[in-house]
Design a protein around this motif. Structure first.
Motif: not given
Length: 118
Positions: A20, A69-72, A74
């Motif tokens: 992460s 991948s990304k969590d926009d 957070n």
């Protein structure tokens, strides 16, 4: 500005880890995020990148095994690493990059160690 990597560790060959990269202090949506790695005695190499539009690319040696991948919501980027090999052993770094016609912004995390035992 902060980029904080986590999730590294020791794993057997064939195993999986998820790294992460938690970010803060800049406009996440405006930056491409790249995972690099540096093995002992070797130069830093690009592993995987995700653009502002969500396009992904990988170095040939990890294609089919790693997923970025990304969590926009957070401001976090992930690197799912499956079927790990001993040659994946390295310190993994997260990088945020943005370029305009006159300026470049470039930020790095402190790195997280990944060790794959054979």
């Amino acid at each position: 500005v902060q980029l904080v990597e986590s999730g590294g560790g020791l794993v057997q060959a064939g195993g999986s880890l998820r790294l992460s990269c938690a970010t803060s202090g800049f406009t996440f949506d405006n930056y491409a995020i790249t995972w690099f790695r540096q093995a002992s005695g070797k130069e830093r190499e690009l592993v995987a990148q995700i653009t502002t539009g969500g396009w992904t690319s990988y170095v040939d040696s990890v294609k089919g095994r790693f997923t970025i991948s990304k969590d926009d919501a957070n401001n976090v980027v992930y690197l799912q690493m499956d079927n790990l090999k001993s040659e994946d052993t390295a310190v993994y770094y997260c990088n945020a990059n943005r370029e305009s016609h006159s300026h470049e912004w470039n930020y790095w995390g402190q790195g997280t160690q990944v060790t794959v035992s054979s």
